[in-house]
Design a protein around this motif. Structure first.
Motif, PDB file in Angstrom:
ATOM      1  N   ILE A  90       0.817  -1.200   0.000  1.00 26.24           N
ATOM      2  CA  ILE A  90       0.000   0.000   0.000  1.00 26.24           C
ATOM      3  C   ILE A  90       0.860   1.263   0.000  1.00 26.24           C
ATOM      4  N   ALA A  91       2.088   1.176   0.530  1.00 26.01           N
ATOM      5  CA  ALA A  91       2.972   2.344   0.566  1.00 26.01           C
ATOM      6  C   ALA A  91       3.431   2.772  -0.823  1.00 26.01           C
ATOM      7  N   ALA A  92       3.118   1.972  -1.847  1.00 28.92           N
ATOM      8  CA  ALA A  92       3.508   2.332  -3.213  1.00 28.92           C
ATOM      9  C   ALA A  92       2.933   3.685  -3.625  1.00 28.92           C
ATOM     10  N   TYR A  93       1.815   4.066  -2.999  1.00 22.79           N
ATOM     11  CA  TYR A  93       1.234   5.359  -3.374  1.00 22.79           C
ATOM     12  C   TYR A  93       2.170   6.505  -2.993  1.00 22.79           C
ATOM     13  N   LYS A  94       3.009   6.303  -1.971  1.00 27.10           N
ATOM     14  CA  LYS A  94       3.959   7.333  -1.568  1.00 27.10           C
ATOM     15  C   LYS A  94       5.100   7.494  -2.579  1.00 27.10           C
ATOM     16  N   SER A  95       5.284   6.486  -3.416  1.00 28.87           N
ATOM     17  CA  SER A  95       6.378   6.548  -4.387  1.00 28.87           C
ATOM     18  C   SER A  95       6.165   7.670  -5.395  1.00 28.87           C
ATOM     19  N   ALA A  96       4.910   8.013  -5.637  1.00 33.69           N
ATOM     20  CA  ALA A  96       4.631   9.122  -6.553  1.00 33.69           C
ATOM     21  C   ALA A  96       5.203  10.419  -5.993  1.00 33.69           C
ATOM     22  N   GLU A  97       4.993  10.675  -4.711  1.00 32.57           N
ATOM     23  CA  GLU A  97       5.535  11.883  -4.081  1.00 32.57           C
ATOM     24  C   GLU A  97       7.050  11.817  -3.991  1.00 32.57           C
ATOM     25  N   LEU A  98       7.581  10.616  -3.824  1.00 32.06           N
ATOM     26  CA  LEU A  98       9.027  10.450  -3.770  1.00 32.06           C
ATOM     27  C   LEU A  98       9.668  10.853  -5.096  1.00 32.06           C
ATOM     28  N   VAL A  99       9.065  10.459  -6.194  1.00 30.64           N
ATOM     29  CA  VAL A  99       9.573  10.858  -7.507  1.00 30.64           C
ATOM     30  C   VAL A  99       9.572  12.377  -7.642  1.00 30.64           C
ATOM     31  N   ARG A 100       8.507  13.010  -7.182  1.00 33.70           N
ATOM     32  CA  ARG A 100       8.419  14.470  -7.245  1.00 33.70           C
ATOM     33  C   ARG A 100       9.552  15.119  -6.435  1.00 33.70           C
ATOM     34  N   GLU A 101       9.846  14.578  -5.265  1.00 36.69           N
ATOM     35  CA  GLU A 101      10.919  15.128  -4.433  1.00 36.69           C
ATOM     36  C   GLU A 101      12.272  14.988  -5.119  1.00 36.69           C
ATOM     37  N   LEU A 102      12.514  13.826  -5.708  1.00 35.76           N
ATOM     38  CA  LEU A 102      13.788  13.586  -6.382  1.00 35.76           C
ATOM     39  C   LEU A 102      13.948  14.475  -7.610  1.00 35.76           C
ATOM     40  N   LYS A 103      12.883  14.598  -8.380  1.00 34.11           N
ATOM     41  CA  LYS A 103      12.918  15.435  -9.585  1.00 34.11           C
ATOM     42  C   LYS A 103      13.119  16.899  -9.216  1.00 34.11           C
ATOM     43  N   LYS A 104      12.437  17.340  -8.172  1.00 30.19           N
ATOM     44  CA  LYS A 104      12.534  18.737  -7.738  1.00 30.19           C
ATOM     45  C   LYS A 104      13.966  19.078  -7.355  1.00 30.19           C
ATOM     46  N   ALA A 105      14.698  18.092  -6.846  1.00 36.70           N
ATOM     47  CA  ALA A 105      16.088  18.312  -6.457  1.00 36.70           C
ATOM     48  C   ALA A 105      17.050  18.220  -7.631  1.00 36.70           C
ATOM     49  N   GLY A 106      16.538  17.935  -8.826  1.00 36.92           N
ATOM     50  CA  GLY A 106      17.380  17.914 -10.020  1.00 36.92           C
ATOM     51  C   GLY A 106      17.812  16.550 -10.491  1.00 36.92           C
ATOM     52  N   ALA A 107      17.296  15.481  -9.884  1.00 34.59           N
ATOM     53  CA  ALA A 107      17.676  14.128 -10.284  1.00 34.59           C
ATOM     54  C   ALA A 107      16.909  13.688 -11.529  1.00 34.59           C
ATOM     55  N   ASP A 108      17.530  12.821 -12.299  1.00 30.86           N
ATOM     56  CA  ASP A 108      16.871  12.130 -13.403  1.00 30.86           C
ATOM     57  C   ASP A 108      16.398  10.788 -12.849  1.00 30.86           C
ATOM     58  N   VAL A 109      15.103  10.527 -12.924  1.00 23.76           N
ATOM     59  CA  VAL A 109      14.525   9.351 -12.263  1.00 23.76           C
ATOM     60  C   VAL A 109      13.914   8.401 -13.286  1.00 23.76           C
ATOM     61  N   ARG A 110      14.263   7.147 -13.173  1.00 21.60           N
ATOM     62  CA  ARG A 110      13.602   6.081 -13.931  1.00 21.60           C
ATOM     63  C   ARG A 110      13.023   5.086 -12.934  1.00 21.60           C
ATOM     64  N   VAL A 111      11.949   4.436 -13.332  1.00 19.17           N
ATOM     65  CA  VAL A 111      11.188   3.616 -12.393  1.00 19.17           C
ATOM     66  C   VAL A 111      11.072   2.179 -12.896  1.00 19.17           C
ATOM     67  N   ILE A 112      11.301   1.248 -11.980  1.00 20.22           N
ATOM     68  CA  ILE A 112      11.019  -0.173 -12.202  1.00 20.22           C
ATOM     69  C   ILE A 112       9.890  -0.563 -11.247  1.00 20.22           C
ATOM     70  N   MET A 113       8.874  -1.245 -11.764  1.00 16.18           N
ATOM     71  CA  MET A 113       7.764  -1.691 -10.929  1.00 16.18           C
ATOM     72  C   MET A 113       7.643  -3.207 -10.996  1.00 16.18           C
ATOM     73  N   THR A 114       7.405  -3.824  -9.849  1.00 13.26           N
ATOM     74  CA  THR A 114       7.098  -5.248  -9.840  1.00 13.26           C
ATOM     75  C   THR A 114       5.629  -5.436 -10.220  1.00 13.26           C
ATOM     76  N   ASP A 115       5.246  -6.680 -10.469  1.00  6.52           N
ATOM     77  CA  ASP A 115       3.833  -6.954 -10.789  1.00  6.52           C
ATOM     78  C   ASP A 115       2.939  -6.528  -9.626  1.00  6.52           C
ATOM     79  N   GLY A 116       3.396  -6.767  -8.387  1.00  5.99           N
ATOM     80  CA  GLY A 116       2.603  -6.379  -7.227  1.00  5.99           C
ATOM     81  C   GLY A 116       2.436  -4.871  -7.130  1.00  5.99           C
ATOM     82  N   ALA A 117       3.476  -4.122  -7.464  1.00  2.00           N
ATOM     83  CA  ALA A 117       3.397  -2.663  -7.385  1.00  2.00           C
ATOM     84  C   ALA A 117       2.340  -2.123  -8.338  1.00  2.00           C
ATOM     85  N   ARG A 118       2.223  -2.769  -9.495  1.00  4.61           N
ATOM     86  CA  ARG A 118       1.258  -2.279 -10.500  1.00  4.61           C
ATOM     87  C   ARG A 118      -0.185  -2.527 -10.072  1.00  4.61           C
TER      88      ARG A 118
END
Length: 404
Positions: A19-47
């Motif tokens: 269920i914490a996967a929903y927080k990953s969306a905000e995590l991406v925003r935090e990383l991007k805001k700091a200037g990082a280039d982010v790519r994402v891998i998701m497991t079947d369960g995460a999807r």
């Protein structure tokens, strides 16, 4: 916290099922805001908890979940991603994923990338408090930490109320705290988080659709400066005249032709520009009129009326707010005299001067030697490779931009 260390960093985010996967969306925003280039891998369960489309929209990159990717080079997507990452972050890391990682399994894309990468690994566990306390989970965590030693950082888990109603340890840490922990894995460069704009190469001033006036600048010095500024942690925009050089990695490149094009591009970047380095060899003049059709050869003589181009570096130096402005002076005689004259006349913070009459340095050469002047002093750099010289110059600029 600005987390400037993340600027230009490549963060590969793995998301496992929970269920914490929903927080990953905000995590991406935090990383991007700091200037990082982010790519994402998701497991079947995460999807099952959050859609790849959401993560793609937030990261700006396609989401990966297939172990054998027909669109990847040779179908080896896991190897490409493993080599791409500066750091692999798994958030949330479920009990199931931790168990599989501790056993060295590679039965999906995420676990395979973990085995294939040399990048540092950070995991943010997230699970029910009973699952986290279970001796098997704790044994798996210890086995994983022993295997990775100093290459693994465990972020959390936090304690508190959980989605199931239980209270205790197992909550995924908040995204801002995870991003901060990831940032702390990187050293802060001399220009971390600073916005730097660099001009490079020649300009082409059209005579007609097929002819133009230009110069011998190769752009090598400007491109080397852009890479050195990037490596120092800066957010770099490279405004490049026509050159044969490949676009540097992790740098925004704006392609231009004429001096007017370069001025327009420079002015469009000034709002966020903190350091401006004008290493381009901009044509001083351009034809007053550009023929619509190719000018035919007729008379034995031909004259072209030229008009003065705008002074790009002086225009930038006069801007309010004033970026730290570095000019370049390519001279053939009285180098210090002309360089210091330009420094004062154009209100520059620093000027880099070289003697282009020398055959062993300057235009089209891989080496250069320069004298650097600023209002209170000067220094000299003898002949060296332009890549090495660029690092020296960026270090000098950083020292003067941040004198503390």
């Amino acid at each position: 916290m600005q987390m400037q260390q993340l600027c230009n960093r490549r963060i590969l985010l793995g998301i496992s099922g929970g269920i914490a996967a929903y927080k990953s969306a905000e995590l991406v925003r935090e990383l991007k805001k700091a200037g990082a280039d982010v790519r994402v891998i998701m497991t079947d369960g995460a999807r099952e908890f959050i859609t790849p489309l959401t993560m793609q929209a937030l990261s700006g990159n396609p989401v990966h979940y297939a172990l054998l990717d027909p669109e990847a080079e040779a179908g080896m997507g896991h190897i490409e991603l493993a080599k791409w990452a500066d750091l692999l972050l798994i958030a949330p890391a479920s009990a199931n994923l931790i168990a599989r990682l501790s056993q060295g399994m590679g039965n999906d894309l995420l676990t395979t990338v973990c085995l294939a990468t040399d990048a540092p690994l950070c995991i943010a566990p997230a699970m029910n408090q009973a699952m986290w306390r279970d001796p098997v989970t704790q044994a798996n965590m210890k086995r994983l930490q022993d295997a990775h030693k100093d290459n693994l950082t465990v972020i959390g888990p936090d304690a508190g109320e959980q989605a199931c109603g239980d209270v205790g340890p197992g909550r995924m840490m908040e995204p801002a705290l995870i991003a901060e922990a990831v940032a702390n894995k990187f050293e802060s460069g001399a220009l971390a988080g600073v916005s730097v704009v660099i001009t490079a190469g020649p300009t082409r001033e059209a005579i007609d659709p097929v002819r133009y006036i230009t110069n011998h600048s190769s752009g090598k010095m400007g491109y080397a400066l852009a890479e050195a500024a990037r490596d120092a942690g800066a957010r770099v925009t490279l405004i490049s005249g026509p050159v044969t050089l490949d676009a540097p990695d992790r740098i925004k490149v704006v392609r231009v032709n004429s001096a007017m094009d370069m001025l327009q591009a420079a002015e469009s970047e000034l709002e966020h520009c903190e350091i401006f380095i004008a290493s381009a060899a901009v044509a001083d003049y351009r034809p007053a009129e550009v023929a619509d059709q190719k000018v035919k050869k007729s008379a034995d003589e031909m004259s072209i009326q030229l008009v003065k181009n705008p002074d790009i570096v002086a225009t930038v130096a006069a801007h309010t707010p004033h970026p730290f402005t570095v000019g370049f002076a390519a001279e053939t005689q009285d180098v210090e005299h002309y360089a210091r004259g330009k420094l004062a006349r154009k209100n520059l913070d620093m000027i880099v001067a070289n003697d282009v009459s020398r055959s062993d340095i300057g235009f089209n050469s891989d080496n250069n030697a320069v004298n650097v002047y600023w209002p209170e002093g000067q220094c000299q750099f003898d002949v060296m490779n332009k890549q090495i010289l660029a690092r020296e110059l960026i270090g000098l600029v950083a020292d003067h931009f941040r004198p503390d």
